[in-house]
Write a protein that holds these residues in place. Sequence first.
Motif, PDB file in Angstrom:
ATOM      1  N   ALA A  53      -5.605  -4.529  -0.007  1.00 12.60           N
ATOM      2  CA  ALA A  53      -4.647  -3.539  -0.513  1.00 12.60           C
ATOM      3  C   ALA A  53      -4.790  -3.380  -2.025  1.00 12.60           C
ATOM      4  CB  ALA A  53      -3.224  -3.948  -0.138  1.00 12.60           C
ATOM      5  N   LYS A  77      -8.446   3.617  -6.285  1.00 13.39           N
ATOM      6  CA  LYS A  77      -7.754   4.908  -6.426  1.00 13.39           C
ATOM      7  C   LYS A  77      -7.380   5.171  -7.882  1.00 13.39           C
ATOM      8  CE  LYS A  77      -5.759   5.205  -1.777  1.00 13.39           C
ATOM      9  NZ  LYS A  77      -4.549   4.946  -0.959  1.00 13.39           N
ATOM     10  N   LEU A  78      -6.917   4.124  -8.578  1.00 10.11           N
ATOM     11  CA  LEU A  78      -6.512   4.306  -9.977  1.00 10.11           C
ATOM     12  C   LEU A  78      -7.730   4.573 -10.857  1.00 10.11           C
ATOM     13  CD1 LEU A  78      -3.685   1.614 -10.246  1.00 10.11           C
ATOM     14  CD2 LEU A  78      -3.422   4.095 -10.116  1.00 10.11           C
ATOM     15  N   ILE A 116       1.195   6.613  -6.880  1.00  6.34           N
ATOM     16  CA  ILE A 116       0.011   7.402  -7.239  1.00  6.34           C
ATOM     17  C   ILE A 116       0.297   8.893  -7.025  1.00  6.34           C
ATOM     18  CG2 ILE A 116      -2.365   7.945  -6.526  1.00  6.34           C
ATOM     19  CD1 ILE A 116      -2.697   4.847  -6.091  1.00  6.34           C
ATOM     20  N   LEU A 129      -5.858  -0.851 -12.709  1.00  6.08           N
ATOM     21  CA  LEU A 129      -4.897  -1.835 -12.208  1.00  6.08           C
ATOM     22  C   LEU A 129      -5.192  -3.157 -12.896  1.00  6.08           C
ATOM     23  CD1 LEU A 129      -2.792  -3.051 -10.240  1.00  6.08           C
ATOM     24  CD2 LEU A 129      -4.634  -3.342  -8.595  1.00  6.08           C
ATOM     25  N   THR A 140      -6.117   0.035  -4.058  1.00  4.69           N
ATOM     26  CA  THR A 140      -5.300   0.596  -5.144  1.00  4.69           C
ATOM     27  C   THR A 140      -6.107   0.689  -6.440  1.00  4.69           C
ATOM     28  OG1 THR A 140      -3.293  -0.316  -4.171  1.00  4.69           O
ATOM     29  CG2 THR A 140      -3.188   0.288  -6.494  1.00  4.69           C
ATOM     30  N   SER A 200       0.823  -1.212   0.000  1.00  2.17           N
ATOM     31  CA  SER A 200       0.000   0.000   0.000  1.00  2.17           C
ATOM     32  C   SER A 200       0.861   1.266   0.000  1.00  2.17           C
ATOM     33  CB  SER A 200      -0.919   0.017   1.222  1.00  2.17           C
ATOM     34  OG  SER A 200      -1.752  -1.118   1.207  1.00  2.17           O
ATOM     35  N   MET A 239       2.253   1.767  -3.482  1.00  5.30           N
ATOM     36  CA  MET A 239       1.204   2.215  -4.405  1.00  5.30           C
ATOM     37  C   MET A 239       0.907   3.704  -4.191  1.00  5.30           C
ATOM     38  SD  MET A 239       0.552  -0.326  -6.269  1.00  5.30           S
ATOM     39  CE  MET A 239       2.077  -1.170  -6.000  1.00  5.30           C
ATOM     40  N   ASP A 240       0.785   4.090  -2.916  1.00  6.88           N
ATOM     41  CA  ASP A 240       0.487   5.497  -2.616  1.00  6.88           C
ATOM     42  C   ASP A 240       1.601   6.416  -3.123  1.00  6.88           C
ATOM     43  OD1 ASP A 240      -1.902   4.780  -1.558  1.00  6.88           O
ATOM     44  OD2 ASP A 240      -1.294   4.942   0.540  1.00  6.88           O
TER      45      ASP A 240
END
Lengths: 140, 123
Positions: free
Chosen positions: B72, B79-80, B48, B87, B76, B41, B44-45
């Motif tokens: 997780a 968010k994408l 991003i 993803l 992600t 995570s 990924m953050d």
Amino acid sequence: MAPDQISLPAELDNLPRFIAFAADQARRQGFTPQRVQEIELAIEEALVNVMEYAYPGKSGTLILLTGPAPPGQLTFEIRDRGETFNPLDRNTPDLQSDLMERPVGGLGIFLIKTLADELSWQRQGSENCLTIGFTERHVH
Amino acid sequence: MSIFNPGDKLTMEIKELERNGTTITASLEGRMDALSAPEFSRQMDAWIESGLEKLAIECSRLDYISSAGLRAILITAKKLRARSGSLRLAALQENVRTVFTISGFDKIIPIAATLADAVKEQR
């Protein structure tokens, strides 16, 4: 004979030691590598759940133990002395909705229910006792 | 065989393979469990935040995933999607794929046979 159990503080850092114990027990019972991994997964989900809810804001101990069983069978007990909490008392999670609507979480108990052959919870005196049994079979 | 060794701690590894503007291809290896998922995570953050929109992850050496890993991945993916990106996963091992199927994740996370296919579908 040494008891087949492992007792450690209910902390995530101890997860690998609990899982190593569970996998070792499963291998000793002659489960296939695939089933050993399914057992590891179910036991991780159960332990993490108990770690999260058994001792809110304080420390405590978790005991993972197995009883005698014929080859191809294995039953675990997870015991804690925390507040009364039945982790199985949970609705089936939403497995259908689209990505943006899909709720985050709730899958752990569902995975245990899918992977285990026997599952029960009891309050015994001051202990929560979660029993999870496995036989050799293919889930999928 | 289970790959677990009692001496191992965080046995998950995520590697950036290629970056092209807002698109990243990566590989994910080892065990993604309750202990290692937070590391995923965080990575990924960070990506991003640096502009990532489209991500394809090669998983042929991902040996194990639990619900913490699924969570997780779901966060992600959301968010994408919110950034009009996506993803995609590629080359899941059979046991990992089984966990995705049981959880209904195969319906919300596109899974390709190979990383090349995942990248192609993402264009």
